[in-house]
Structure formats: C-alpha cells, structure tokens
Design a protein around this motif. Structure first.
Motif, PDB file in Angstrom:
ATOM      1  N   ALA A 159       2.374   2.292 -12.022  1.00 55.64           N
ATOM      2  CA  ALA A 159       3.301   1.168 -11.953  1.00 55.64           C
ATOM      3  C   ALA A 159       4.690   1.644 -11.535  1.00 55.64           C
ATOM      4  O   ALA A 159       5.363   1.002 -10.724  1.00 55.64           O
ATOM      5  N   CYS A 160       5.146   2.782 -12.091  1.00 55.99           N
ATOM      6  CA  CYS A 160       6.465   3.346 -11.727  1.00 55.99           C
ATOM      7  C   CYS A 160       6.549   3.585 -10.223  1.00 55.99           C
ATOM      8  O   CYS A 160       7.490   3.149  -9.556  1.00 55.99           O
ATOM      9  N   ILE A 161       5.516   4.276  -9.724  1.00 59.33           N
ATOM     10  CA  ILE A 161       5.537   4.663  -8.312  1.00 59.33           C
ATOM     11  C   ILE A 161       5.466   3.429  -7.423  1.00 59.33           C
ATOM     12  O   ILE A 161       6.222   3.274  -6.476  1.00 59.33           O
ATOM     13  N   ALA A 162       4.570   2.505  -7.772  1.00 56.33           N
ATOM     14  CA  ALA A 162       4.373   1.312  -6.950  1.00 56.33           C
ATOM     15  C   ALA A 162       5.672   0.533  -6.809  1.00 56.33           C
ATOM     16  O   ALA A 162       6.001   0.026  -5.743  1.00 56.33           O
ATOM     17  N   CYS A 163       6.450   0.476  -7.883  1.00 55.09           N
ATOM     18  CA  CYS A 163       7.669  -0.316  -7.836  1.00 55.09           C
ATOM     19  C   CYS A 163       8.854   0.468  -7.278  1.00 55.09           C
ATOM     20  O   CYS A 163       9.510   0.062  -6.333  1.00 55.09           O
ATOM     21  N   HIS A 164       9.084   1.638  -7.867  1.00 51.48           N
ATOM     22  CA  HIS A 164      10.317   2.363  -7.552  1.00 51.48           C
ATOM     23  C   HIS A 164      10.309   3.011  -6.176  1.00 51.48           C
ATOM     24  O   HIS A 164      11.349   3.349  -5.656  1.00 51.48           O
ATOM     25  N   LEU A 165       9.130   3.250  -5.628  1.00 56.85           N
ATOM     26  CA  LEU A 165       9.116   3.843  -4.292  1.00 56.85           C
ATOM     27  C   LEU A 165       8.781   2.800  -3.225  1.00 56.85           C
ATOM     28  O   LEU A 165       8.299   3.129  -2.150  1.00 56.85           O
ATOM     29  N   ASP A 166       9.014   1.542  -3.530  1.00 64.49           N
ATOM     30  CA  ASP A 166       8.811   0.474  -2.547  1.00 64.49           C
ATOM     31  C   ASP A 166      10.019   0.468  -1.600  1.00 64.49           C
ATOM     32  O   ASP A 166      11.109   0.051  -1.961  1.00 64.49           O
ATOM     33  N   GLU A 167       9.800   0.971  -0.383  1.00 60.98           N
ATOM     34  CA  GLU A 167      10.907   1.189   0.547  1.00 60.98           C
ATOM     35  C   GLU A 167      11.647  -0.108   0.884  1.00 60.98           C
ATOM     36  O   GLU A 167      12.868  -0.129   1.030  1.00 60.98           O
ATOM     37  N   SER A 168      10.890  -1.215   1.008  1.00 61.74           N
ATOM     38  CA  SER A 168      11.561  -2.461   1.393  1.00 61.74           C
ATOM     39  C   SER A 168      12.567  -2.883   0.322  1.00 61.74           C
ATOM     40  O   SER A 168      13.610  -3.452   0.620  1.00 61.74           O
ATOM     41  N   GLU A 169      12.243  -2.580  -0.937  1.00 62.78           N
ATOM     42  CA  GLU A 169      13.161  -2.927  -2.022  1.00 62.78           C
ATOM     43  C   GLU A 169      14.288  -1.900  -2.105  1.00 62.78           C
ATOM     44  O   GLU A 169      15.456  -2.241  -2.290  1.00 62.78           O
ATOM     45  N   ASN A 170      13.941  -0.633  -1.963  1.00 63.70           N
ATOM     46  CA  ASN A 170      14.934   0.432  -2.115  1.00 63.70           C
ATOM     47  C   ASN A 170      16.012   0.367  -1.031  1.00 63.70           C
ATOM     48  O   ASN A 170      17.131   0.826  -1.232  1.00 63.70           O
ATOM     49  N   SER A 171      15.641  -0.185   0.127  1.00 65.80           N
ATOM     50  CA  SER A 171      16.618  -0.241   1.213  1.00 65.80           C
ATOM     51  C   SER A 171      17.791  -1.163   0.868  1.00 65.80           C
ATOM     52  O   SER A 171      18.853  -1.105   1.473  1.00 65.80           O
ATOM     53  N   ARG A 180      19.258   8.087  -7.027  1.00 61.85           N
ATOM     54  CA  ARG A 180      19.007   8.054  -8.469  1.00 61.85           C
ATOM     55  C   ARG A 180      17.606   7.490  -8.762  1.00 61.85           C
ATOM     56  O   ARG A 180      16.918   7.928  -9.678  1.00 61.85           O
ATOM     57  N   VAL A 181      17.183   6.501  -7.937  1.00 63.75           N
ATOM     58  CA  VAL A 181      15.834   5.946  -8.117  1.00 63.75           C
ATOM     59  C   VAL A 181      14.789   7.046  -7.907  1.00 63.75           C
ATOM     60  O   VAL A 181      13.863   7.220  -8.694  1.00 63.75           O
ATOM     61  N   ARG A 182      14.975   7.806  -6.840  1.00 65.92           N
ATOM     62  CA  ARG A 182      14.006   8.868  -6.532  1.00 65.92           C
ATOM     63  C   ARG A 182      13.990   9.934  -7.619  1.00 65.92           C
ATOM     64  O   ARG A 182      12.938  10.441  -8.003  1.00 65.92           O
TER      65      ARG A 182
END
Lengths: 230, 189
Positions: A159-171, A180-182
């Motif tokens: 769940a952490c990876i699916a959400c926090h490494l979602d590039e469209s959101e992180n952009s 900091r997210v990474r």
C-alpha cells in the motif's frame, strides 16, 4: 550381426572394441561411415566421460572406473551404516519436508505481496481523479503505524509503495517534498522487509507513539500526504 | 550369490528397509556422474542424487517390477535435475572453472588438469545441445543404460531412444569439430 546390433555396440562404452563388431564393420560401409562420423564424439565421451568427474573447483572426484568403484566403496563403507539405516532416510525426508515448507512460506509471502501491489495499483488506476486524502486513507488503513502487531508487513508495504510512488500524484508536490516522500518510502521498505537499519527493528513499530523519530528518522515526520493536509 | 535389484526392492517393500543401502551403493556412482555432468556443481549433484534415492525410498510401494529399477531411478534423477536447473542457474562454465589445488609438479597432476579441462569442455558441449539428446548421451555413456532402460527413463519408445542417442552423437561430433576449428583459428591469430 545386423546393423541395429552393431549400433548398440558402437554406442556401448564397454563393447566398442568387440571383435564381432570389428568383423561386421569390415563388411559394412554404412556402419563404418557411422563410426567415422561419431568418432570425435565417442572419443570425447570416452576420454572425459565415465570414470572421470570433476567438481566446479576442478577437484578430482573419481578418476577411472576402477578408482570409482574403490572410491565409492570407501565412501559407502564410511557411510554404510548411514544408508542402511531406515532412520537415516526418515531424517533426510523430514529435513526435505521442512525445507519444502519454508520454501512454500517464502513463495506465499511473495505472492501475497504481488497480489496486494496489483490491488493497490488497480485501485489507483481505476480513477485518475482519486483525491489524495482518499488515497492516503487507503494507505494508512493498512499502515503498520496503526497495525502495530507487526504481522501485516507485506500488505502494508504494498500500500505504501502503490500510493507514495505514484508519479502522477508526486508530480504535484514540490521538489523538496518529493525527495522527502521517496526517503519516507525507502524507510518503509527498510523496516517492512526487515532490512538492517541501525537502531530500528520491526518490533520498534509497536512503540510508534512513544518516539516517532525512531521510526520516521530525522527528515520525515509521519506520512507526507497526510501532513500536507490534502 | 548377490541379490538382483528387483529382489532387493521386493525385500525392501516387504519391510527390510536396511537393504535399500545396497541399491544406493550399486547405483550412486553412475547417477552422480550424470548429475554432475548436468548440474556442474558437486554439492548440487550430490543433493540431486540424494533426492533421487529419497524419492525412490518414499515411493517404494509404487515401483512396478515389470520395469527396470535402474530405468526408474534414472527417470527420477532426470526430473530432479531438471528441477534443480530451473531453480538455479548452472554454477560454472568452462571459462569460470578455477583449479583450487596445489601447484602441479608431477605428470599425474598435469594429466588431472587436462582431464578436468576435457571434462569441463564436454559438459559445455552437452549444455549446448538439445536437452533430450544430451540426456540420452548421459544415460547411455555415463549411466551405461541399455536402450530399453533409456526409453523407460525418458518415457519414449525404443526407436526414439536410439534416435536420440544417434542424433546426440552427430550433434556432439559436429560441436566438437566446430570447437576445435575455432581453437585452431584462435591459435593462428
């Protein structure tokens, strides 16, 4: 002797020089051709095959058929009681069963991780306009920070990876927040996969409320998505 | 007079499990040679042979005396080796073999070195062949199985077993010739 029998003898390591075969070869050009064609292979198999075996480090295990017999006798004599005892085979069987069980557990853990990761991606991919708060809720629902019994490691990490490494959101985040997210996800992976991180053990997650810095490190704080208030 | 394989197996099934050791003594060397040629790592080969005997011991009740015990053991070995190969890539290739020994000072040592190289070269060539042909050669030349036993171990007809050995020898001869040509070219340049 017919050609079929001759083929048996030609390809038999112990009967290649049989006198009957030699006699047949004198009168059969077809079989002579066959022997000529096979010669390099037969030579190779005779030289390097039976009776000569080497380990990966080049150490000689057995030299000739004779020493092979001798060696094996010596080996089995040493271990004769071992092989003769039914208890030995039962012990080996139990050992193999244990090994199989452990491998099964490993496979199950990996499969559940993959399944959860896919589910996470599917949830996010279903609707690109998923609000961050909703995504964060999905994430924190399984987060070990809340589920402190330490058993749900793989699903929580997925769940952490699916959400926090979602590039469209992180952009949408600033560069600093992105870093900091990474860093945060890296810490998730470190803890949840029980990789060595000085000073932090999985069990420490149970004390999350006691000392958050122990878990989130110095640059983090709790989940950045929640902290951003969205 | 020593008991034959089938008689021993009959007694093992009847409860005299200690006799199984005799079967291990008889068949282990050939199985080990073939396993080593296929897996290339001593520990893996020994594991595979042990697994083979263990599987045979466990499945003793299912052994059908109509067939050869040797063929049955080799069927199991081939399956176990295939599983090992799938599980882990092969340990060494010819170029990676290291000779972890004292310096060779005697003729004997030198011949060991040469034989080790030949053995590694053969394993390398067998690896480049279609698996069924290479296995057929291993069964015939390392295991010294009869063609009917090869057919049983490889679960094919007698003619197919002979054909695999024949094609395997052709292919091996071709590869050996190709290899020596390459070596000669290398020497010239």
């Amino acid at each position: 002797m017919n050609c079929d029998r001759a083929f048996d003898l030609i390809t038999s390591p112990s009967e290649q020089h049989d006198s009957e075969l030699q006699h047949h070869l004198q009168g059969c050009p077809r079989c002579r051709d066959l022997v000529e064609m096979f010669a390099p292979a037969l030579h190779l198999l005779e030289e390097a095959g039976p009776g000569v075996a080497f380990g990966p480090d080049g150490e000689m295990l057995y030299w000739s058929s004779d020493s092979l017999e001798g060696n094996t006798d010596a080996q089995t004599r040493r271990g004769a009681s071992r092989y003769d005892s039914p208890e030995y085979w039962q012990a080996v069987e139990a050992q193999q069963r244990r090994r199989g069980y452990q491998e099964g557990l490993k496979v199950a853990a990996i499969l559940s991780l993959i399944a959860m990761f896919s589910v996470g991606l599917a949830i996010i991919g279903r609707d690109n306009s998923t609000p961050l708060a909703q995504v964060a809720a999905i994430t924190t629902e399984n987060c070990l920070r809340r589920d402190t019994d330490g058993k749900a490691t793989a699903p929580a990490l997925a769940a952490c990876i699916a959400c926090h490494l979602d590039e469209s959101e992180n952009s949408k985040l600033t560069d600093d927040a992105n870093i900091r997210v990474r860093a945060l996800v890296q810490r998730c992976v470190t803890c949840h996969l029980e990789l060595k991180r000085p000073g932090t053990e999985i069990a420490d997650l149970g004390n999350a409320t006691a000392n958050d810095d122990d878990i989130w490190g110095h640059s983090g704080g709790p989940c950045l998505r929640l902290a951003s208030g969205s | 007079m020593p008991l034959d394989d089938h008689e021993i197996m009959r007694l093992v099934v009847a409860g005299r499990a200690e006799l199984f050791g005799e079967l291990v003594r008889r068949h282990r060397p050939a199985l080990l040679r073939a396993a080593l040629s296929k897996l290339r790592a001593t520990a893996d080969a020994e594991d595979a042979v042990q697994e083979t005997f263990l599987a045979a011991f466990r499945a003793q009740q299912t052994f059908n005396p109509v067939y050869s015990l040797r063929g049955w053991l080799w069927t199991i070995l081939l399956n176990v080796c295939r599983r090992h190969v799938r599980r882990a890539p092969q340990a060494t290739s010819l170029g990676e073999i290291s000779f972890n020994r004292e310096p060779f000072t005697t003729t004997n040592g030198l011949s060991e070195l040469l034989a080790a190289e030949r053995s590694a070269a053969l394993s390398e060539l067998l690896d480049r062949m279609p698996e069924v042909q290479a296995d057929a050669l291993r069964l015939r030349f390392f295991g010294e199985l009869r063609f009917d036993e090869i057919a049983q171990a490889m679960q094919c007809s007698l003619n197919a077993a002979k054909d695999r050995v024949r094609k395997g020898l052709e292919q091996l001869a071709f590869l050996a010739h190709q290899n020596s040509s390459l070596c000669q070219e290398g020497d010239r340049t």
